[in-house]
Design a protein around this motif. Structure first.
Motif, PDB file in Angstrom:
ATOM      1  N   TYR A  77      14.804 -39.124  13.595  1.00 21.84           N
ATOM      2  CA  TYR A  77      13.426 -39.610  13.449  1.00 21.84           C
ATOM      3  C   TYR A  77      13.302 -40.492  12.204  1.00 21.84           C
ATOM      4  CZ  TYR A  77      11.425 -36.951  17.293  1.00 21.84           C
ATOM      5  OH  TYR A  77      11.108 -36.491  18.553  1.00 21.84           O
ATOM      6  N   ALA A  78      14.011 -40.139  11.154  1.00 20.19           N
ATOM      7  CA  ALA A  78      14.011 -40.971   9.935  1.00 20.19           C
ATOM      8  C   ALA A  78      14.528 -42.373  10.254  1.00 20.19           C
ATOM      9  CB  ALA A  78      14.869 -40.323   8.853  1.00 20.19           C
ATOM     10  N   ALA A  79      15.563 -42.455  11.091  1.00 16.20           N
ATOM     11  CA  ALA A  79      16.123 -43.755  11.469  1.00 16.20           C
ATOM     12  C   ALA A  79      15.091 -44.599  12.213  1.00 16.20           C
ATOM     13  CB  ALA A  79      17.365 -43.556  12.334  1.00 16.20           C
ATOM     14  N   LEU A  80      14.340 -43.966  13.127  1.00 13.76           N
ATOM     15  CA  LEU A  80      13.281 -44.679  13.840  1.00 13.76           C
ATOM     16  C   LEU A  80      12.198 -45.144  12.872  1.00 13.76           C
ATOM     17  CD1 LEU A  80      11.496 -45.550  16.248  1.00 13.76           C
ATOM     18  CD2 LEU A  80      10.779 -43.150  16.453  1.00 13.76           C
TER      19      LEU A  80
ATOM     20  N   ALA B 136      19.596 -45.869  21.738  1.00  8.58           N
ATOM     21  CA  ALA B 136      19.391 -44.532  21.158  1.00  8.58           C
ATOM     22  C   ALA B 136      17.915 -44.285  20.844  1.00  8.58           C
ATOM     23  CB  ALA B 136      20.241 -44.374  19.894  1.00  8.58           C
ATOM     24  N   ILE B 137      17.236 -45.291  20.288  1.00  9.35           N
ATOM     25  CA  ILE B 137      15.815 -45.152  19.968  1.00  9.35           C
ATOM     26  C   ILE B 137      14.983 -45.020  21.246  1.00  9.35           C
ATOM     27  CG2 ILE B 137      13.808 -46.388  19.044  1.00  9.35           C
ATOM     28  CD1 ILE B 137      15.568 -45.113  16.906  1.00  9.35           C
ATOM     29  N   MET B 138      15.298 -45.836  22.254  1.00  6.19           N
ATOM     30  CA  MET B 138      14.573 -45.737  23.525  1.00  6.19           C
ATOM     31  C   MET B 138      14.812 -44.369  24.174  1.00  6.19           C
ATOM     32  SD  MET B 138      12.822 -48.498  23.975  1.00  6.19           S
ATOM     33  CE  MET B 138      12.595 -48.553  22.188  1.00  6.19           C
ATOM     34  N   THR B 139      16.026 -43.850  24.052  1.00  6.06           N
ATOM     35  CA  THR B 139      16.346 -42.526  24.600  1.00  6.06           C
ATOM     36  C   THR B 139      15.537 -41.446  23.894  1.00  6.06           C
ATOM     37  OG1 THR B 139      18.597 -43.253  25.157  1.00  6.06           O
ATOM     38  CG2 THR B 139      18.208 -40.886  25.084  1.00  6.06           C
ATOM     39  N   LEU B 140      15.395 -41.564  22.583  1.00  7.86           N
ATOM     40  CA  LEU B 140      14.584 -40.613  21.823  1.00  7.86           C
ATOM     41  C   LEU B 140      13.137 -40.641  22.307  1.00  7.86           C
ATOM     42  CD1 LEU B 140      14.097 -38.674  19.416  1.00  7.86           C
ATOM     43  CD2 LEU B 140      13.784 -40.711  17.983  1.00  7.86           C
ATOM     44  N   LEU B 141      12.578 -41.839  22.458  1.00  5.93           N
ATOM     45  CA  LEU B 141      11.176 -41.960  22.862  1.00  5.93           C
ATOM     46  C   LEU B 141      10.960 -41.500  24.305  1.00  5.93           C
ATOM     47  CD1 LEU B 141      10.265 -45.378  21.191  1.00  5.93           C
ATOM     48  CD2 LEU B 141       9.739 -43.072  20.369  1.00  5.93           C
ATOM     49  N   LEU B 142      11.883 -41.886  25.197  1.00  7.88           N
ATOM     50  CA  LEU B 142      11.738 -41.466  26.597  1.00  7.88           C
ATOM     51  C   LEU B 142      12.016 -39.975  26.772  1.00  7.88           C
ATOM     52  CD1 LEU B 142      13.058 -44.239  29.039  1.00  7.88           C
ATOM     53  CD2 LEU B 142      10.731 -43.432  28.690  1.00  7.88           C
ATOM     54  N   SER B 143      12.860 -39.405  25.915  1.00  8.88           N
ATOM     55  CA  SER B 143      13.087 -37.952  25.957  1.00  8.88           C
ATOM     56  C   SER B 143      11.775 -37.219  25.705  1.00  8.88           C
ATOM     57  CB  SER B 143      14.124 -37.539  24.904  1.00  8.88           C
ATOM     58  OG  SER B 143      15.417 -37.970  25.248  1.00  8.88           O
ATOM     59  N   ARG B 144      10.973 -37.746  24.791  1.00  9.55           N
ATOM     60  CA  ARG B 144       9.678 -37.126  24.481  1.00  9.55           C
ATOM     61  C   ARG B 144       8.746 -37.199  25.691  1.00  9.55           C
ATOM     62  NH1 ARG B 144       8.534 -36.087  19.203  1.00  9.55           N
ATOM     63  NH2 ARG B 144       6.306 -36.224  19.657  1.00  9.55           N
ATOM     64  N   GLU B 145       8.803 -38.308  26.441  1.00 10.02           N
ATOM     65  CA  GLU B 145       7.949 -38.452  27.621  1.00 10.02           C
ATOM     66  C   GLU B 145       8.475 -37.633  28.791  1.00 10.02           C
ATOM     67  OE1 GLU B 145       6.868 -42.380  28.789  1.00 10.02           O
ATOM     68  OE2 GLU B 145       6.423 -43.032  26.747  1.00 10.02           O
ATOM     69  N   SER B 146       9.801 -37.616  28.929  1.00 10.30           N
ATOM     70  CA  SER B 146      10.421 -36.924  30.054  1.00 10.30           C
ATOM     71  C   SER B 146      10.173 -35.420  29.987  1.00 10.30           C
ATOM     72  CB  SER B 146      11.931 -37.221  30.047  1.00 10.30           C
ATOM     73  OG  SER B 146      12.614 -36.379  30.930  1.00 10.30           O
TER      74      SER B 146
ATOM     75  N   VAL C 119      19.083 -34.263  19.998  1.00  8.59           N
ATOM     76  CA  VAL C 119      20.125 -34.836  19.135  1.00  8.59           C
ATOM     77  C   VAL C 119      21.281 -35.373  19.968  1.00  8.59           C
ATOM     78  CG1 VAL C 119      21.818 -34.283  17.331  1.00  8.59           C
ATOM     79  CG2 VAL C 119      19.472 -33.410  17.158  1.00  8.59           C
ATOM     80  N   ASN C 120      21.726 -34.581  20.945  1.00 14.12           N
ATOM     81  CA  ASN C 120      22.819 -35.032  21.819  1.00 14.12           C
ATOM     82  C   ASN C 120      22.447 -36.315  22.552  1.00 14.12           C
ATOM     83  OD1 ASN C 120      24.517 -32.925  21.169  1.00 14.12           O
ATOM     84  ND2 ASN C 120      24.072 -31.721  22.992  1.00 14.12           N
ATOM     85  N   ASN C 121      21.212 -36.388  23.050  1.00 13.93           N
ATOM     86  CA  ASN C 121      20.781 -37.592  23.759  1.00 13.93           C
ATOM     87  C   ASN C 121      20.855 -38.818  22.857  1.00 13.93           C
ATOM     88  OD1 ASN C 121      20.272 -36.045  26.016  1.00 13.93           O
ATOM     89  ND2 ASN C 121      18.049 -36.124  25.846  1.00 13.93           N
ATOM     90  N   PHE C 122      20.395 -38.655  21.610  1.00 11.80           N
ATOM     91  CA  PHE C 122      20.407 -39.780  20.678  1.00 11.80           C
ATOM     92  C   PHE C 122      21.830 -40.253  20.391  1.00 11.80           C
ATOM     93  CE2 PHE C 122      20.683 -41.683  16.496  1.00 11.80           C
ATOM     94  CZ  PHE C 122      19.613 -42.574  16.479  1.00 11.80           C
ATOM     95  N   PHE C 123      22.711 -39.323  20.030  1.00 16.89           N
ATOM     96  CA  PHE C 123      24.058 -39.732  19.642  1.00 16.89           C
ATOM     97  C   PHE C 123      24.911 -40.131  20.848  1.00 16.89           C
ATOM     98  CE2 PHE C 123      22.924 -37.622  15.626  1.00 16.89           C
ATOM     99  CZ  PHE C 123      23.296 -38.632  14.748  1.00 16.89           C
ATOM    100  N   SER C 124      24.628 -39.566  22.018  1.00 15.37           N
ATOM    101  CA  SER C 124      25.302 -40.047  23.234  1.00 15.37           C
ATOM    102  C   SER C 124      24.965 -41.518  23.463  1.00 15.37           C
ATOM    103  CB  SER C 124      24.869 -39.225  24.451  1.00 15.37           C
ATOM    104  OG  SER C 124      25.402 -37.930  24.400  1.00 15.37           O
TER     105      SER C 124
ATOM    106  N   LEU D 147      23.917 -43.637  21.076  1.00 13.02           N
ATOM    107  CA  LEU D 147      24.473 -44.424  19.973  1.00 13.02           C
ATOM    108  C   LEU D 147      25.957 -44.731  20.185  1.00 13.02           C
ATOM    109  CD1 LEU D 147      23.888 -45.665  17.142  1.00 13.02           C
ATOM    110  CD2 LEU D 147      24.686 -43.498  16.166  1.00 13.02           C
ATOM    111  N   PHE D 148      26.685 -43.783  20.771  1.00 13.73           N
ATOM    112  CA  PHE D 148      28.135 -43.944  20.955  1.00 13.73           C
ATOM    113  C   PHE D 148      28.516 -44.383  22.374  1.00 13.73           C
ATOM    114  CE2 PHE D 148      28.325 -40.773  17.366  1.00 13.73           C
ATOM    115  CZ  PHE D 148      28.928 -41.619  16.442  1.00 13.73           C
ATOM    116  N   HIS D 149      27.528 -44.696  23.237  1.00 15.07           N
ATOM    117  CA  HIS D 149      27.866 -44.898  24.654  1.00 15.07           C
ATOM    118  C   HIS D 149      28.780 -46.096  24.899  1.00 15.07           C
ATOM    119  CE1 HIS D 149      24.574 -47.926  24.831  1.00 15.07           C
ATOM    120  NE2 HIS D 149      25.161 -48.359  25.940  1.00 15.07           N
ATOM    121  N   ASP D 150      28.766 -47.072  24.008  1.00 13.22           N
ATOM    122  CA  ASP D 150      29.658 -48.227  24.155  1.00 13.22           C
ATOM    123  C   ASP D 150      30.812 -48.196  23.156  1.00 13.22           C
ATOM    124  OD1 ASP D 150      28.584 -49.504  26.353  1.00 13.22           O
ATOM    125  OD2 ASP D 150      27.185 -50.721  25.192  1.00 13.22           O
TER     126      ASP D 150
END
Length: 405
Positions: free
Chosen positions: A61-64, A228-238, A248-253, A255-258
């Motif tokens: 969240y600090a990063a966002l 990663a930021i979009m995943t964080l925001l959509l995780s909140r909606e989902s 946390v896993n969603n964010f770093f997955s 961030l590292f997906h590529d």
């Protein structure tokens, strides 16, 4: 998800850094944010190995929030903000209030805006930082400062020493209070952690949509952070009740997906799909190269986790008690496995955000008047990829995508 908030965050791809110096490549805010979070992950994992408690959720969240603040204040250089904070505290507080007001209409999620307000207050010194967060803040701040030093070191290749001498001494002085961090010591003395970072940094040099002109250009690392930021925001909606580990896993997955592209480069989708068998073959080759070239550079404290994040990055999955990866449905993630003990990941949500990023990259360039058949076909392909009314990971993706363009 509010279109105007997404567009505002996307501005991070257009904010140029170090633009009063000679730059051998574009240095933009989104890329810096991505590298900072990779460094925070590496440094934090070493501290966890020593038994320290890291609040990863606070950190993402600090990063966002830092990105949002940077976008709002992009015309005020960091040293000026530091002087304001130190010598003109009342004006600095008003400036922070102004930043929050810029986002009040864009952030409809009251809990998220409350977090943002508290974070801005803590950074301004209005609110005390809780004791349990101090290690996390220490790690995160070290990552921020060292990522700035890395940019300066890359700039030093083309700038006279006189241009950078004071900046260099000031930055290294600011880093002194963080030298207790083991991973930072290893990075500064250029051990294997630094070699791993060098591989990650290659993602800053790789341009997406490399076959077509585009504005703004985006790199693979910046794209990963945006996803990663979009995943964080959509995780909140989902699912607002996702477990902490799942968020946390969603964010770093994301961030590292590529990450494999650090050693394979970005293979564009049309090429990957030239034959039916090619996607699986490319994935197999990527995994082999990652195991050969990247895994030896990773510390034991995070190597298994990074492999978990990247080996089947777009599937919904958990980790069983005997350490095996098990694919599950979104419904199972919510009903049976929404607990830290299962190490859940919403891989399909990461994929949606990966496609969302590609859509925005194409659409925004077209709206800037820079277009091509690659961009127009990519944009239309993303809009048609998800069926009308189809719900994936709790999101009506077709409706979401059409609302953003």
């Amino acid at each position: 998800m509010d279109k105007n908030l997404v567009l505002r965050i996307f501005e991070g791809f257009s904010i140029q850094r170090w633009n009063d110096l000679i730059r051998p490549f574009d240095l933009v805010e989104m890329d810096k944010a991505g590298e900072k979070m990779v460094l925070a992950y590496i440094i934090g994992k070493y501290e966890e190995k020593k038994g320290k408690k890291i609040d990863w959720c606070w950190m993402i969240y600090a990063a966002l929030f830092d990105l949002l603040k940077k976008i709002a204040l992009c015309d005020i250089k960091a040293p000026v903000q530091q002087i304001l904070k130190r010598e003109y505290s009342k004006e600095y507080l008003r400036l922070n209030e102004w930043v929050l007001n810029q986002y009040r209409q864009l952030i409809k999620d009251d809990d998220l805006f409350s977090r943002f307000t508290i974070y801005i207050g803590q950074k301004a010194g209005s609110f005390a930082i809780p004791e349990h967060l101090k290690t996390s803040v220490h790690v995160y701040t070290a990552a921020h400062k060292y990522s700035t030093i890395r940019e300066m070191e890359m700039l030093s290749v083309v700038n006279e020493k006189e241009r950078l001498a004071k900046i260099d001494s000031d930055l290294r002085a600011e880093l002194q209070p963080f030298l207790d961090l083991e991973a930072l010591q290893k990075l500064i003395t250029r051990q294997k952690e630094f070699d791993f970072l060098l591989k990650i940094e290659q993602l800053r040099f790789q341009t997406r949509w490399n076959q077509t002109p585009r504005v703004p250009q985006t790199t693979v690392l910046g794209h990963c952070f945006f996803v990663a930021i979009m995943t964080l925001l959509l995780s909140r909606e989902s699912n607002p009740k996702m477990s902490t580990r799942r968020v946390v896993n969603n964010f770093f997955s994301a961030l590292f997906h590529d990450l494999p592209e650090a050693v394979t480069r970005d293979i564009i989708s049309p090429v990957k799909q030239a034959t039916d068998a090619l996607p699986n073959i490319v994935k197999k080759i990527e995994d082999e190269i990652v195991n050969k070239e990247l895994v030896p550079l990773m510390d034991e404290s995070y190597v298994d986790e990074v492999i978990y994040y990247t080996s089947d990055e777009f599937s919904d999955r958990i980790m069983t008690k005997d350490g095996k990866i098990q694919n599950v449905s979104y419904e199972e993630l919510n009903e049976k496995y929404n607990s830290d003990e299962f190490n859940p990941v919403d891989g399909k949500l990461v994929r949606i955000c990966d496609h969302l990023s590609a859509l925005m990259e194409a659409d925004i360039s077209i709206k800037h008047g820079i277009t091509s058949t690659h961009l127009s076909s990519g944009r239309e392909g993303m809009l048609a990829h998800y069926k009308q009314g189809q719900i994936i990971s709790g999101i009506n993706v077709n409706e979401l995508f059409h609302s953003l363009v």
